[in-house]
Design a protein around this motif. Structure first.
Motif, PDB file in Angstrom:
ATOM      1  N   TYR A 291     100.067  88.636  25.599  1.00  0.00           N
ATOM      2  CA  TYR A 291      98.870  89.379  25.979  1.00  0.00           C
ATOM      3  C   TYR A 291      97.633  88.943  25.212  1.00  0.00           C
ATOM      4  N   GLU A 292      97.804  88.576  23.942  1.00  0.00           N
ATOM      5  CA  GLU A 292      96.663  88.185  23.118  1.00  0.00           C
ATOM      6  C   GLU A 292      96.022  86.890  23.602  1.00  0.00           C
ATOM      7  N   ASP A 293      96.748  86.081  24.387  1.00  0.00           N
ATOM      8  CA  ASP A 293      96.224  84.817  24.902  1.00  0.00           C
ATOM      9  C   ASP A 293      95.522  84.958  26.248  1.00  0.00           C
ATOM     10  N   ILE A 294      95.680  86.095  26.911  1.00  0.00           N
ATOM     11  CA  ILE A 294      95.108  86.293  28.248  1.00  0.00           C
ATOM     12  C   ILE A 294      93.611  86.575  28.132  1.00  0.00           C
ATOM     13  N   THR A 295      92.814  85.786  28.865  1.00  0.00           N
ATOM     14  CA  THR A 295      91.366  85.977  28.850  1.00  0.00           C
ATOM     15  C   THR A 295      90.840  86.578  30.151  1.00  0.00           C
ATOM     16  N   ASP A 296      91.555  86.355  31.264  1.00  0.00           N
ATOM     17  CA  ASP A 296      91.060  86.850  32.545  1.00  0.00           C
ATOM     18  C   ASP A 296      92.211  86.957  33.546  1.00  0.00           C
TER      19      ASP A 296
ATOM     20  N   ASP B  44     101.336  96.339  45.323  1.00  0.00           N
ATOM     21  CA  ASP B  44     102.056  95.737  44.196  1.00  0.00           C
ATOM     22  C   ASP B  44     101.128  94.874  43.343  1.00  0.00           C
ATOM     23  N   ALA B  45     100.252  94.107  43.995  1.00  0.00           N
ATOM     24  CA  ALA B  45      99.322  93.233  43.271  1.00  0.00           C
ATOM     25  C   ALA B  45      98.359  94.059  42.424  1.00  0.00           C
ATOM     26  N   GLU B  46      97.791  95.123  42.986  1.00  0.00           N
ATOM     27  CA  GLU B  46      96.840  95.965  42.243  1.00  0.00           C
ATOM     28  C   GLU B  46      97.512  96.656  41.067  1.00  0.00           C
ATOM     29  N   GLU B  47      98.718  97.140  41.274  1.00  0.00           N
ATOM     30  CA  GLU B  47      99.455  97.820  40.210  1.00  0.00           C
ATOM     31  C   GLU B  47      99.763  96.850  39.062  1.00  0.00           C
ATOM     32  N   PHE B  48     100.199  95.633  39.407  1.00  0.00           N
ATOM     33  CA  PHE B  48     100.525  94.633  38.395  1.00  0.00           C
ATOM     34  C   PHE B  48      99.274  94.197  37.627  1.00  0.00           C
ATOM     35  N   VAL B  49      98.182  93.933  38.332  1.00  0.00           N
ATOM     36  CA  VAL B  49      96.944  93.490  37.677  1.00  0.00           C
ATOM     37  C   VAL B  49      96.419  94.576  36.739  1.00  0.00           C
ATOM     38  N   ALA B  50      96.475  95.833  37.152  1.00  0.00           N
ATOM     39  CA  ALA B  50      96.035  96.928  36.286  1.00  0.00           C
ATOM     40  C   ALA B  50      96.890  96.993  35.019  1.00  0.00           C
TER      41      ALA B  50
ATOM     42  N   ALA C  50      96.643  93.615  28.028  1.00  0.00           N
ATOM     43  CA  ALA C  50      95.852  92.578  27.350  1.00  0.00           C
ATOM     44  C   ALA C  50      94.518  93.121  26.830  1.00  0.00           C
ATOM     45  N   LYS C  51      94.256  94.399  27.099  1.00  0.00           N
ATOM     46  CA  LYS C  51      93.020  95.065  26.677  1.00  0.00           C
ATOM     47  C   LYS C  51      91.778  94.343  27.204  1.00  0.00           C
ATOM     48  N   LEU C  52      91.833  93.998  28.510  1.00  0.00           N
ATOM     49  CA  LEU C  52      90.691  93.366  29.165  1.00  0.00           C
ATOM     50  C   LEU C  52      89.820  94.447  29.781  1.00  0.00           C
ATOM     51  N   PRO C  53      88.498  94.254  29.804  1.00  0.00           N
ATOM     52  CA  PRO C  53      87.619  95.257  30.402  1.00  0.00           C
ATOM     53  C   PRO C  53      87.791  95.305  31.921  1.00  0.00           C
ATOM     54  N   GLU C  54      87.680  96.468  32.483  1.00  0.00           N
ATOM     55  CA  GLU C  54      87.744  96.653  33.945  1.00  0.00           C
ATOM     56  C   GLU C  54      86.418  96.199  34.540  1.00  0.00           C
ATOM     57  N   LYS C  55      86.487  95.535  35.681  1.00  0.00           N
ATOM     58  CA  LYS C  55      85.261  95.054  36.350  1.00  0.00           C
ATOM     59  C   LYS C  55      85.005  95.851  37.585  1.00  0.00           C
TER      60      LYS C  55
END
Length: 145
Positions: A60-65, A128-134, A140-145
């Protein structure tokens, strides 16, 4: 005797499956199936067929987007073209065009890493895609857009 308490986070598992015809297959339907197991620090991705695997473990710490795009598979574009041509002989065949568009719709989930690499997953299901991406953005503590 030790008084330490071990806290275990429950692993979450997601199963994503692409639409038929995502890749050309001599036998089978050309689907890509991913089983993603998420724990507290990483996610493990198992892909079938294995030759379509991109990155098997993501921290998770490596995920940027994380991005989601839509694409209709080649098989269903062909079916839509045939349905349009059939409209000259049978005008009611126009009903098949949106049906084929819906059946062939893939959500392509692209997970970008700090190293510049990308993991690509496919899902034929919007839910399924929306649930997984959320879940990935949350982990990864990414900001919601």
């Amino acid at each position: 005797m030790s008084d330490s308490v071990e806290i275990q986070t429950a692993k979450k598992e997601y199963k994503l499956r692409s639409a038929t015809g995502t890749y050309i297959a001599a036998l089978g339907k050309g689907r890509i199936s991913n089983t993603i197991t998420m724990d507290e620090e990483k996610m493990t991705i198992q892909t079938k067929p294995e030759k379509k695997s991109t990155i098997p473990v993501l921290y998770y710490e490596d995920i940027t987007d994380v991005r989601v795009t839509k694409k209709i598979t080649g098989y269903y574009i062909f079916y839509m073209a045939v349905a349009l041509l059939c409209c000259f002989a049978a005008p009611y065949a126009i009903v098949l065009v949106p049906v084929f568009a819906w059946l062939g719709m893939n959500r392509i989930i692209t997970i970008s890493l700090r190293s510049g690499n990308q993991a690509v997953l496919y899902s034929g299901s919007k839910k399924d895609a929306e649930e997984f991406v959320a879940a990935v953005k949350n982990a990864a503590k990414l900001p919601e857009k």
